[in-house]
Design an enzyme around this catalytic site. Structure first.
Site, short mmCIF file in Angstrom:
data_model
loop_
_atom_site.label_atom_id
_atom_site.label_comp_id
_atom_site.label_asym_id
_atom_site.label_seq_id
_atom_site.Cartn_x
_atom_site.Cartn_y
_atom_site.Cartn_z
N ARG A 294 0.87 -1.17 0.00
CA ARG A 294 0.00 0.00 0.00
C ARG A 294 0.91 1.22 0.00
O ARG A 294 1.49 1.57 1.02
CB ARG A 294 -0.87 -0.04 1.27
CG ARG A 294 -1.98 0.98 1.34
CD ARG A 294 -2.52 1.06 2.75
NE ARG A 294 -1.66 1.88 3.58
CZ ARG A 294 -1.46 1.72 4.88
NH1 ARG A 294 -2.03 0.74 5.54
NH2 ARG A 294 -0.66 2.54 5.55
N HIS A 298 -3.49 4.47 4.71
CA HIS A 298 -4.58 3.48 4.81
C HIS A 298 -5.88 4.09 4.26
O HIS A 298 -6.58 3.49 3.45
CB HIS A 298 -4.77 3.07 6.27
CG HIS A 298 -6.01 2.26 6.50
ND1 HIS A 298 -6.15 0.98 6.02
CD2 HIS A 298 -7.17 2.55 7.12
CE1 HIS A 298 -7.36 0.51 6.35
NE2 HIS A 298 -7.99 1.45 7.02
N TYR A 307 3.98 5.33 11.83
CA TYR A 307 4.30 3.93 12.09
C TYR A 307 5.22 3.25 11.08
O TYR A 307 5.60 2.12 11.27
CB TYR A 307 3.01 3.11 12.24
CG TYR A 307 2.02 3.26 11.09
CD1 TYR A 307 2.19 2.54 9.91
CD2 TYR A 307 0.93 4.12 11.19
CE1 TYR A 307 1.30 2.68 8.86
CE2 TYR A 307 0.02 4.25 10.14
CZ TYR A 307 0.21 3.53 8.98
OH TYR A 307 -0.67 3.66 7.95
C1 LIG Z 1 -14.18 -6.25 12.07
C2 LIG Z 1 -13.39 -5.00 11.84
N1 LIG Z 1 -12.46 -4.64 12.74
C3 LIG Z 1 -11.76 -3.50 12.57
C4 LIG Z 1 -11.98 -2.70 11.50
C5 LIG Z 1 -11.21 -1.38 11.34
N2 LIG Z 1 -10.25 -1.49 10.22
C6 LIG Z 1 -10.59 -1.09 8.99
S1 LIG Z 1 -9.41 -1.46 7.86
C7 LIG Z 1 -8.40 -2.13 9.03
C8 LIG Z 1 -7.10 -2.74 8.61
C9 LIG Z 1 -7.31 -3.77 7.54
O1 LIG Z 1 -6.11 -4.27 7.07
P1 LIG Z 1 -6.05 -5.32 5.90
O2 LIG Z 1 -7.03 -6.40 6.12
O3 LIG Z 1 -4.63 -5.71 5.73
O4 LIG Z 1 -6.56 -4.54 4.62
P2 LIG Z 1 -5.96 -3.21 3.97
O5 LIG Z 1 -6.66 -2.08 4.63
O6 LIG Z 1 -4.51 -3.21 4.18
O7 LIG Z 1 -6.34 -3.27 2.52
C10 LIG Z 1 -9.00 -2.05 10.29
C11 LIG Z 1 -8.40 -2.51 11.54
C12 LIG Z 1 -12.96 -3.12 10.57
N3 LIG Z 1 -13.23 -2.41 9.46
N4 LIG Z 1 -13.64 -4.26 10.76
#
Ligand SMILES: Cc1ncc(C[n+]2csc(CCOP(=O)(O)OP(=O)(O)O)c2C)c(N)n1
Ligand SMILES: [Mg+2]
Lengths: 408, 326
Positions: A294, A298, A307
């Site tokens: 990425r 985010h 971070y």
């Molecule tokens: C059940 C849940 N817990 C927490 C979140 C908050 N949250 C949104 S995106 C994220 C990180 C996701 O990381 P990843 O799965 O690696 O996907 P990326 O964003 O890197 O594409 C978090 C903690 C959420 N959307 N859903």
């Protein structure tokens, strides 16, 4: 070598590929991440993988198409980020850096396949023909959906991590049943289809992903689990989610997994086509870990300097999927300056159209939203809706009274 | 007395709890280097180390479930759920395990887990980031549920939640994280007991009960009501389980009218519970039915129209008008 895998579950896979998968299951050799890679960082094509031949079979037209879509979605992403900065979107989820993982896998799908995205799969949406402006409805805060999934077989975004993954397996189980019922009734089942479930490295830790893989294996469902390991879940590095290469988990469930260079569009497309074809022909699920990055924040609300190190970001910029593929196309004589200029112009046009679409969205309507809560009439909703309409009309009456007074 | 935001006050509460008791640890998503998406845990990993301020794998059921295990060995885990809408993967652990272990073990086991959940809307966010699911938890016996409306309570509720031998859910009103106020970290004063409601404005003609994000709104409505010559008392409920019915009843016995306001949908919400108990306890004092102001029976709407969904000053005044019309 091949003996390391439970061969009963992998009967269909030729030995040479089994060996390749086995070698991928080791994290690294000599500082090099083991993964299916056809184009190196300089855009040079390498033979020697089971998937090389497939990639070599793509026509110049198809190759240029892959580049075109990667460039278009990158341009769209820039525009959406700008719209957010200008206050036209509440939030944007940039996908810069993941163009090859998304366009490569999206292009590997066929029209009858069904896709369950997360919230970042704008590139996959493009390959499915979703009107890109529609993606922005969620982020402008006017809709929690935005497009009709039945038109493109591209499901609505899901913001609750991993919640869409069991849906994907269930959808695949339905495709299986449809085919069985058609066969039993002597009917033509049409082209067999498969399902792609997207999720991230972070979401891979959620229980829903575990349960999905158990079901998919148990029912041999035609589903491809496509995990974009972009190295980060907001501020948490992928190592917190898995001590081993993520794709190795598949073996534990009893289906094949592999890691592909997610910044190599040819490799992504080849492995995804292979996995989908295998799923469509009844051999069950595959887990693909697309190893990518990425490049941006985010979301537009995030500040990565808190971070991660800019050295890391620089390292990954050198592996950029779009410039890498441009180098390949130029070196192999598939595209010239005129082509790249055309694509840039087309990207600008897409960006301009998306901006126009966003600014023209009808404002949402609470009464309409209340009307959509249930499929059938519901007395409480009806009562609250009536109350709401009367309450709001009180303000209108007051406003009108004010303006007419002002006019006197 | 220092003035700080609600977010900083909770941060101070967590810091002091970590410093006071080595058995306290924080767990959650992005709470370490990032300091949480709302920066409530900012600086704590640097101060106490990654073993005390743990960036967990991304799994809410895992966060709460392992916290239960940790608490069985005397640790006092403080879990952060990133947003209200993301607590549900942990719903099973919270309702079938955390809430019940003390009862099931006939009091032999305690599970002093604290769960912090930023909740509520009004921040213009996307789906699942603005919900008020407190009634789902209040319905479950075995959980204590509190919600601060100001920084001083933010500090002391955090401290008290962590000290409690029961599981405590602290619902933090996220749109008030930047609300400033004086915080006395040496003397809790009236905040000593987090389970008591506070009369935050005295009045004689009607009572408005609100909590968390709506307390400032209720206060503003009470102020506006003076223009019509009404003297409105406002109660900050503070604790959602248990509910301090004594304070509410005493107020209603004085004013004769009650409006309950929360962001959560009214159907099946805490306003209904309050209305029912108050009509049992103070029926003869009531001049009007108890009137609820809350969300509609629908999923939380998209950001552009959340203003029409959320109770505001006008909605509370309209409810007061209805109460005064009797
Ligand atoms: C059940 C849940 N817990 C927490 C979140 C908050 N949250 C949104 S995106 C994220 C990180 C996701 O990381 P990843 O799965 O690696 O996907 P990326 O964003 O890197 O594409 C978090 C903690 C959420 N959307 N859903
Ligand atoms: Mg990720």
């Amino acid at each position: 070598m091949a003996g390391h895998l439970p061969t009963t579950e992998f009967d269909d896979i030729p030995d040479e590929l089994l060996d390749e998968l086995e070698s991928l299951s080791h994290e690294r050799t000599e500082g090099h991440v083991n993964m299916v890679q056809l184009l190196d960082e300089e855009g040079r094509f390498h033979n020697g993988s089971h998937f090389s031949e497939h990639a070599r079979s793509l026509s110049g037209e198809e190759l240029r198409g892959l580049y075109r879509e990667m460039a278009m979605i990158r341009r769209f992403d820039v525009e959406a980020t700008a719209l957010q900065r200008q206050g036209q979107l509440a939030l944007w989820v940039p996908m810069r850096g993941q163009e090859a993982a998304q366009i490569g896998s999206g292009r590997a799908t066929q029209p009858q396949d069904y896709i369950f995205p997360t919230y970042r799969e704008h590139g996959v949406a493009l390959t499915r023909g979703v009107e890109l402006g529609e993606l922005l409805r969620i982020f402008r805060g006017v809709s929690n959906g935005g497009w009709d999934p039945t038109e493109t077989n591209f499901h609505l975004y899901t913001l609750v991590l991993a919640a869409q993954v069991p849906h994907a397996v269930g959808y695949a189980m339905a495709l299986q049943r449809d085919a069985a019922r058609a066969a039993a009734g002597g009917r033509d089942a049409g082209e067999p289809g498969a399902v792609v479930a997207y999720f991230g490295d972070g979401a891979s830790s959620e229980g829903d992903v575990h349960e999905s893989m158990v079901f998919a294996a148990s029912f041999k469902a035609p589903v491809v689990f496509f995990c974009q390991n972009n190295q980060w879940a907001i501020s948490v590095p992928a190592q917190v989610q898995s001590r081993i290469p993520l794709h190795n988990r598949a073996k534990g469930y009893g289906f094949p997994g592999l890691r592909v260079d997610g910044n190599d569009v040819l490799a992504v497309r080849a492995v995804t086509e292979w996995a989908l074809e295998r799923a469509r022909s009844g051999k069950g699920p595959v887990l693909i870990e697309a190893y990518t990055y990425r490049q941006g924040a985010h979301t537009t609300a995030d500040d990565p300097t808190k971070y991660r190190l800019s050295e890391e970001e620089q390292e990954w910029l050198a592996k950029d999927p779009v410039t890498r593929f441009e180098k390949f196309l130029r070196a192999e004589g598939h595209a010239d300056d005129a082509f790249f200029a055309d694509v840039a112009a087309e990207g600008d046009a897409l960006a301009a159209k998306s901006r126009k679409d966003v600014l023209a969205f009808e404002p949402p309507n609470l009464a309409e939203a209340m009307g959509n809560v249930y499929a059938e009439w519901h007395p409480l909703v009806a009562e609250e809706l009536a109350w709401h309409l009367e309450y709001e009309s009180g303000f209108k009456d007051a406003e009108e009274a004010n303006t007419s007074e002002g006019g006197h | 007395m220092p003035t700080m935001t609600l977010a900083k006050a909770i941060n101070a509460g967590l810091r002091d709890a970590l410093a006071a008791d080595e058995m306290v640890l924080l767990m959650g998503e992005d709470i370490g280097s990032l300091g949480g998406v709302y920066r409530v845990t900012e600086g704590l990993k640097a101060e106490f180390g990654e073993d005390r301020v743990v960036d967990s794998p991304l799994a809410e059921s895992g966060i709460v479930g392992t916290s239960i295990g940790l608490s069985l060995r005397g640790y006092r885990p403080v879990d952060e759920i990133q947003f209200d809408g993301f607590v549900f993967p942990a719903f099973n652990q919270i309702t079938t395990q955390l809430a019940k272990l003390h009862a099931r073990s006939a009091g032999r086991l305690t599970v002093p887990v604290t769960i912090r959940i930023p909740y509520g809307g009004g921040i213009g966010s996307v789906e699942h980031h603005s919900e008020s699911p407190e009634a789902l938890f209040a319905h479950t016996a075995g959980l204590r549920i509190i919600t601060p409306s100001n920084p001083h309570d933010g500090y002391w509720m955090t401290r008290r939640a962590i000290e409690s031998d029961d599981p405590v859910i602290v619902f933090e009103p996220k749109r008030r994280y930047w609300l400033k106020g004086e915080v006395d970290t040496t003397d809790p004063g009236a905040s000593t007991d987090p389970f008591r409601a506070h009369v935050v404005r005295e009045g004689t003609d009607a009572t408005v009960v609100a909590y968390g994000p709506l307390v400032p709104v209720a206060l503003a409505a009470a102020e506006a009501a003076t223009e019509d010559g009404h003297s409105v008392e406002v109660i900050d409920l503070r604790s959602l389980s248990p509910i301090d019915f004594d304070t509410i009843t005493a107020s209603v016995e004085k004013t004769g009218r009650l409006v309950v306001a929360h962001e959560a949908p009214t159907f099946g919400g805490l306003g209904g519970e309050i209305a029912s108990r108050v009509s049992e306890r103070a029926f003869l004092s009531l001049e009007a039915p108890v009137i609820r102001v809350g969300g509609f029976h629908m999923p939380y709407p998209v950001a552009k129209i959340e203003g029409q969904y959320l109770p505001d000053i006008d909605r509370i005044l309209e409810a007061l008008d209805r109460a005064f019309a009797y």
